[in-house]
Design a protein around this motif. Structure first.
Motif: not given
Length: 109
Positions: A23-33, A60-63, A74-77, A81-82
């Motif tokens: 989750v933080p890796a996705n957010i930070l990498a996209t923010l970095s982009t 993350m999508m595969l997970h 469930m909502p977390p999934t 995914l979103s």
């Protein structure tokens, strides 16, 4: 040989750790982009950031899909995914925007 059953079990047994990293890796990498794009950094640096962001989002999508395979709805999934889809779309839009802006600014050459 790659054993998908082992990977699926690993994904399900270590969900907290995987999500705590992705989750933080996705957010930070996209923010970095986004930051690299708006600072008009060289395209090579932007591509590296896009590569990392898309890799994290794909993992993350595969997970999340491993949880859908066993019927966990469930909502977390859906939230995870979103987040992954949003990061992928954002990076795709950065690629499109950079290519169009480079063509727009170089029309007279």
């Amino acid at each position: 040989m790659l054993d998908f059953n082992t990977l699926i079990e690993f994904s399900q047994n270590n969900c907290i750790g995987i999500c705590a990293f992705l989750v933080p890796a996705n957010i930070l990498a996209t923010l970095s982009t986004l930051v690299l794009t708006f600072l008009n950094r060289p395209m090579g640096q932007v591509w590296i950031s896009i590569g990392f962001a898309c890799t994290f989002a794909s993992i993350m999508m595969l997970h999340v899909y491993t949880w859908f395979m066993i019927g966990v709805v469930m909502p977390p999934t859906y939230i995870l995914l979103s987040l992954a889809v949003t990061c992928l779309v954002t990076n795709l839009l950065v690629i499109i925007w950079r290519k169009n802006s480079l063509q727009f600014f170089s029309f007279g050459k």
